[in-house]
Scaffold this motif. Structure first.
Motif, PDB file in Angstrom:
ATOM      1  N   LEU A   1     113.158  68.676  63.295  1.00 27.74           N
ATOM      2  CA  LEU A   1     111.732  68.865  63.506  1.00 27.74           C
ATOM      3  C   LEU A   1     110.987  68.937  62.180  1.00 27.74           C
ATOM      4  O   LEU A   1     109.864  68.415  62.047  1.00 27.74           O
ATOM      5  CB  LEU A   1     111.485  70.140  64.317  1.00 27.74           C
ATOM      6  CG  LEU A   1     112.026  70.145  65.757  1.00 27.74           C
ATOM      7  CD1 LEU A   1     111.769  71.495  66.401  1.00 27.74           C
ATOM      8  CD2 LEU A   1     111.396  69.018  66.572  1.00 27.74           C
ATOM      9  N   GLU A   2     111.599  69.572  61.200  1.00 24.76           N
ATOM     10  CA  GLU A   2     110.970  69.670  59.880  1.00 24.76           C
ATOM     11  C   GLU A   2     110.825  68.301  59.237  1.00 24.76           C
ATOM     12  O   GLU A   2     109.757  67.972  58.684  1.00 24.76           O
ATOM     13  CB  GLU A   2     111.802  70.593  58.987  1.00 24.76           C
ATOM     14  CG  GLU A   2     111.223  70.797  57.605  1.00 24.76           C
ATOM     15  CD  GLU A   2     112.050  71.755  56.771  1.00 24.76           C
ATOM     16  OE1 GLU A   2     112.190  71.507  55.550  1.00 24.76           O
ATOM     17  OE2 GLU A   2     112.559  72.752  57.334  1.00 24.76           O
TER      18      GLU A   2
ATOM     19  N   GLU B   1     108.089  66.378  60.940  1.00 24.61           N
ATOM     20  CA  GLU B   1     106.762  66.876  60.580  1.00 24.61           C
ATOM     21  C   GLU B   1     106.364  66.396  59.187  1.00 24.61           C
ATOM     22  O   GLU B   1     105.220  65.967  58.964  1.00 24.61           O
ATOM     23  CB  GLU B   1     106.757  68.406  60.629  1.00 24.61           C
ATOM     24  CG  GLU B   1     105.422  69.023  60.266  1.00 24.61           C
ATOM     25  CD  GLU B   1     105.449  70.548  60.297  1.00 24.61           C
ATOM     26  OE1 GLU B   1     104.472  71.166  59.835  1.00 24.61           O
ATOM     27  OE2 GLU B   1     106.454  71.121  60.778  1.00 24.61           O
TER      28      GLU B   1
ATOM     29  N   LYS C   1     105.073  60.486  62.280  1.00 18.30           N
ATOM     30  CA  LYS C   1     105.537  59.710  63.422  1.00 18.30           C
ATOM     31  C   LYS C   1     106.096  58.355  63.016  1.00 18.30           C
ATOM     32  O   LYS C   1     107.092  57.870  63.566  1.00 18.30           O
ATOM     33  CB  LYS C   1     104.390  59.532  64.414  1.00 18.30           C
ATOM     34  CG  LYS C   1     104.722  58.712  65.650  1.00 18.30           C
ATOM     35  CD  LYS C   1     105.743  59.403  66.530  1.00 18.30           C
ATOM     36  CE  LYS C   1     105.906  58.636  67.838  1.00 18.30           C
ATOM     37  NZ  LYS C   1     107.030  59.163  68.649  1.00 18.30           N
TER      38      LYS C   1
ATOM     39  N   GLU D   1     109.577  59.003  61.768  1.00 16.53           N
ATOM     40  CA  GLU D   1     110.403  59.609  62.813  1.00 16.53           C
ATOM     41  C   GLU D   1     110.926  58.532  63.761  1.00 16.53           C
ATOM     42  O   GLU D   1     112.070  58.586  64.231  1.00 16.53           O
ATOM     43  CB  GLU D   1     109.613  60.659  63.590  1.00 16.53           C
ATOM     44  CG  GLU D   1     110.464  61.340  64.665  1.00 16.53           C
ATOM     45  CD  GLU D   1     109.684  62.306  65.531  1.00 16.53           C
ATOM     46  OE1 GLU D   1     110.300  62.944  66.410  1.00 16.53           O
ATOM     47  OE2 GLU D   1     108.445  62.410  65.354  1.00 16.53           O
TER      48      GLU D   1
END
Length: 433
Positions: free
Chosen positions: A149-150, A153, A157, A160
């Motif tokens: 998650l880090e 962030e 996006k 990711e």
């Protein structure tokens, strides 16, 4: 004079210890640099990953932490980042990892802050970012959920969506060995078999007095003495009788007529062995191993010869397994359906489990073992380290026809010629008088 001699001895001992610490550090640096130079470009391109990010947090380190050179990881975490920017070399960068030994190792091109991560990734604009996420291989599953998650962030996006599992990359990187690694593994193997064979001797065992636990603790003491690690905790020192395993590393006293096995390994410079030895305790009046027990061991040696001569690189581990069983069946051995599922047949039952070894006693490379359903489909490559492990069950007339399970295991390297041993393998059933 006494004070002078004491000071001199202390200086000699201190120098010797510092030299050994430096020797091991230098060898591990050699391994790391060789792997980054020779293995990393190959495996990143094979797996179509142009950036590989390994994240560490203080108190929660990735399984590849030692492979990467360790270093101090601060409270904000750290990243080892490898980027394929073309050419024959992978860019290696450390963000947030610090420390004299890491920097002196010469493996990294640049050391920076964790705050540089977003800018660093954006500038290189990788198409596929490998992360250590895996449902199948623990050693490739170092990234925590919060770590994921880090990263998402920080990078946004866009990047990711480019995250992929580095599962196969990790397996390939670790299991394809350079010469410096193989040299260390051979050294670890020397410790493994010499300690195990001393343990199964009258140096350590006095029948009717010594317990299995005594033997295991003696072996642990040898590890402590030589600063050796282990993947397995307490060495497995066990008795096998007509009804199977009777006791393991317990207060069971070793008696005459016992068949004793050892299953264990040592860790040295991030390399871990896995091997076995077997011994018979002579009864009063006996001068050699009983014929039935000796025959069971002899059958296992025939099995080992077939396994060694059959395994070759360039095929999947599954294909190698099928070929080994084909040769064993042709030679008159019976393929077992599952572990410890021996039959009443007069044939020797066999089950093989030739698994990867290396940075743990059970490695993460190709595995010729049915209990590794993912890695049994990986291709065997020259330089893979492998445990030649199997269990052979043969009837013992002295036991009323019940079968003795003979466990055989020694570690080897796969070469273009096939299986080559890394240290003197188990040549005979050991005898305790």
């Amino acid at each position: 004079m006494r004070a002078f001699i004491t000071t001199l001895l202390l200086l000699i001992c201190t120098t010797a210890f510092s030299q050994e610490a430096m020797r091991r550090w230098r060898k591990m640096n050699q391994v790391r640099n060789d792997k980054f130079d020779l293995v990393l470009p190959e495996v990143m391109r094979e797996n179509d990953i142009d950036m590989w990010i390994i994240m560490n947090r203080e108190g929660n380190l990735d399984p590849l932490y030692s492979d990467m050179g360790e270093g101090y990881v601060g409270s904000f975490g750290s990243y080892y980042i490898f980027t394929d920017r073309g050419g024959d070399r992978i860019e290696r960068v450390s963000l947030g990892n610090d420390g004299y030994l890491l920097k002196q190792g010469g493996a990294y091109d640049y050391f920076g802050s964790v705050d540089e991560l977003k800018e660093f990734v954006t500038e290189r604009d990788p198409k596929r970012i490998g992360l250590n996420i895996s449902r199948n291989i623990g050693g490739a599953d170092g990234l925590t959920h919060s770590g994921y998650l880090e990263l998402a962030e920080i990078l946004g996006k866009k990047y990711e969506d480019r995250f992929v599992s580095a599962e196969k990359l990790v397996s390939d990187f670790r299991s394809r060995r350079v010469a410096s690694e193989i040299a260390i593994y051979g050294e670890a193997g020397e410790f493994s078999y010499t300690i195990a064979e001393r343990a199964l001797s009258n140096e350590v065992i006095t029948p009717s007095i010594t317990t299995l636990e005594d033997v295991a603790w003696w072996m642990k003491e040898q590890q402590f003495k030589h600063n050796l690690g282990s993947s397995f905790g307490m060495p497995s020192v066990y008795i096998t009788g007509p009804n199977g395993v009777e006791a393991t590393s317990s207060d069971r006293i070793i008696q005459r007529g016992d068949v004793i096995m050892i299953d264990w390994g040592v860790g040295l410079m991030n390399m871990f062995t896995d091997m076995k030895r077997i011994a018979y305790v002579l009864k009063e009046g006996e001068t050699k191993v009983p014929a039935g027990i000796q025959n069971a061991f002899d059958q296992s040696m025939k099995v080992r010869d077939i396994v060694q001569r059959t395994i070759k690189p360039g095929v999947t581990a599954k294909k190698a397994e099928e070929e080994v069983y084909k040769k064993l069946t042709a030679a008159g051995f019976n393929r077992m359906k599952g572990f410890n599922q021996s039959t009443d047949l007069d044939m020797t039952d066999v089950i093989i489990g030739c698994h990867s070894v290396g940075n743990w006693g059970h490695g993460i490379g190709p595995s010729i073992a049915y209990w590794n359903p993912i890695r049994i489909n990986y291709e065997l490559k020259p330089s893979n380290l492998i445990s030649i492990e199997f269990f052979a069950y043969t009837k013992i007339p002295e036991w009323g026809g019940k079968k003795l399970r003979v466990p055989i295991e020694d570690d080897a390297v796969i070469t273009t010629r096939g299986i080559e041993w890394l240290y003197p393998i188990n040549p005979r059933m050991l005898v305790i008088k």
